[in-house]
Scaffold this motif. Sequence first.
Motif, mmCIF file in Angstrom:
data_model
loop_
_atom_site.group_PDB
_atom_site.id
_atom_site.type_symbol
_atom_site.label_atom_id
_atom_site.label_comp_id
_atom_site.label_asym_id
_atom_site.label_seq_id
_atom_site.Cartn_x
_atom_site.Cartn_y
_atom_site.Cartn_z
ATOM 1 N N GLU A 229 137.406 107.227 90.870
ATOM 2 C CA GLU A 229 136.057 107.639 91.265
ATOM 3 C C GLU A 229 135.134 107.749 90.047
ATOM 4 O O GLU A 229 133.957 107.402 90.115
ATOM 5 N N MET A 232 134.178 104.140 89.035
ATOM 6 C CA MET A 232 133.155 103.560 89.901
ATOM 7 C C MET A 232 131.799 104.213 89.678
ATOM 8 O O MET A 232 130.757 103.564 89.780
ATOM 9 N N GLY A 233 131.801 105.511 89.369
ATOM 10 C CA GLY A 233 130.547 106.174 89.049
ATOM 11 C C GLY A 233 129.901 105.578 87.813
ATOM 12 O O GLY A 233 128.690 105.350 87.772
ATOM 13 N N ASN A 236 128.635 101.992 88.660
ATOM 14 C CA ASN A 236 127.369 102.049 89.406
ATOM 15 C C ASN A 236 126.212 102.374 88.471
ATOM 16 O O ASN A 236 125.100 101.853 88.620
ATOM 17 N N LEU A 239 125.197 99.195 86.616
ATOM 18 C CA LEU A 239 124.312 98.326 87.392
ATOM 19 C C LEU A 239 122.903 98.902 87.471
ATOM 20 O O LEU A 239 121.917 98.170 87.359
ATOM 21 N N GLU A 240 122.812 100.218 87.653
ATOM 22 C CA GLU A 240 121.499 100.857 87.718
ATOM 23 C C GLU A 240 120.754 100.686 86.401
ATOM 24 O O GLU A 240 119.544 100.422 86.381
ATOM 25 N N GLN A 253 123.042 96.079 94.530
ATOM 26 C CA GLN A 253 124.298 96.233 93.801
ATOM 27 C C GLN A 253 125.397 96.743 94.724
ATOM 28 O O GLN A 253 125.135 97.295 95.794
ATOM 29 N N TYR A 254 126.625 96.547 94.286
ATOM 30 C CA TYR A 254 127.795 97.070 94.994
ATOM 31 C C TYR A 254 128.925 97.220 93.988
ATOM 32 O O TYR A 254 129.088 96.404 93.070
ATOM 33 N N CYS A 255 129.704 98.264 94.161
ATOM 34 C CA CYS A 255 130.871 98.471 93.307
ATOM 35 C C CYS A 255 132.004 99.020 94.153
ATOM 36 O O CYS A 255 131.804 99.951 94.947
ATOM 37 N N TYR A 267 138.401 96.263 89.660
ATOM 38 C CA TYR A 267 137.156 96.733 90.256
ATOM 39 C C TYR A 267 136.226 95.539 90.466
ATOM 40 O O TYR A 267 136.131 94.642 89.596
ATOM 41 N N ILE A 269 132.422 94.202 91.013
ATOM 42 C CA ILE A 269 130.991 94.487 90.853
ATOM 43 C C ILE A 269 130.213 93.332 91.490
ATOM 44 O O ILE A 269 130.502 92.161 91.219
ATOM 45 N N TYR A 271 126.197 91.970 92.155
ATOM 46 C CA TYR A 271 124.824 92.200 91.715
ATOM 47 C C TYR A 271 123.968 90.993 92.098
ATOM 48 O O TYR A 271 124.470 89.940 92.498
#
Length: 485
Positions: A229, A232-233, A236, A239-240, A253-255, A267, A269, A271
């Motif tokens: 977790e 992934m945080g 994310n 990407l932001e 975006q997606y992760c 993982y 990613i 975009y």
Amino acid sequence: MSFLKSPAILKYLVWVLMACNLLLISWLDVHTGSIWGWTITDFTDSHQFSLIDVAAIFQFVLFAITADVVMRRSVARYNHHSKKSQIPAILVQCFTILIYAMFGLAGFILLYDHSVSNLVAASGAIGLSIGYVCRDMISDVVNSIVIQTDGLIAINDWIEVSDNGSTQYYQVVQFDRRMVTLRNRFDYLVKIPNTRFIGMSYVNLSKQDEGRGSRRTLEIKLDALNHSEKVMGVLNLVLESVINTDSDFMNWQYCGIKSLESGSVTYLIAYECKPHLKPIDSNSRIMQVALRFLTAAGINTGSSMEVQTLDKYESKTSNRFYEIYEFGILRVMSHDEAMQLSKTATVVHCFKGEQLIRQGEQADSMFLVSEGALEVKVPGKDGNAITVATLWPGDCVGEMSLLTGAPRSADVFAKADAVLVEIKKENIAPILESNLRLIDEISELLAKRQAHSAAMANNSAISDLREQSQNLAKRILGFFFKGLH
């Protein structure tokens, strides 16, 4: 011939050709009693070639030219007034060839044989023979017409091609009656026959709805012992950060986790970026930020079997500082100096929305962002706070207060839950005292940063960078070692 594309020029040319046809018909009627030259001329007879024979041949030529110009004028008017679709040039060329071929064949048969039935039979037989021999070329030409008429692609369009489970990106360089020429991500030109291209599975990225780009994926494999977790945080946040700082990336975006195998987690990613950006470049930009953020957050990007270089006493605080200090102004310190400072640094947790720094307050410390993100705010003209900067992992804030004792110049809030490493004056003072050269190097870095900020804000750089650096060095010396400046 570009002049044959102008409706105005073609209009006058049609009238001229019509007049020529009427003059020739009148001349034939006066001299032969018939308005059609082929009815009074037979090349199978062994008669002497005369002016009437020339006029009969010229009549077919004039008919063909007139039909071609009328067709071109109609196409030019349609393309001039049509907003949604255009008749492609290759289709006009095909019509021209067909017109001259049909009039040529008609002239040959009627001037020699006078039989319309033979004309039809000969046309069919010749057409079948040519069609069989040139079937591949005809297929490519027909598909070229389809490509252009339906507007499937245009020059400089970017297309996404799926083949055997893999995805490739190409830019359309050229297309003609036989081939479509594409440029791949390595700048090689790839030529594909129109017939094959029309059967390919592809997405024209340049013809999607406005604001849509190319959606791509990137896989990152990390040790399974990392907290998923948390990873992934961070991803994310990666990407932001890229979306906010790089105009080539779009707000999608997606992760997530793709797979777990052999002690590692993959993982995924996803975009979206502008189609012109090559996949190798877009992935590289994402990975560069990802490595920085993962390292700053203390996430192991290698194997859990690796030998740790820091002892147990130095723990998480030392690790966090040591992994991120090279991104800011403290990178001028040596390895030993960084290790010494890491032992006295402290970790600060700041929850989303919490205020970390208040404008105007006196302070003598700075913060390095290890995880999360911060927002720098100042009062606007209407009194409401406006965000002037976002700080991501690896960035630092409060360095002027640490080094010169200056009051805080802005309010700083946690944009997301953040982990920070705090450096205070008493922590760094012994290092600066033992190595005064660091003050000059830090001052130079600060001066360059201020010059860059001034150039971004006012489109003008600080005129004397050396003088600015020297002034900063004096302020630092005065703050840390009174009486030495």
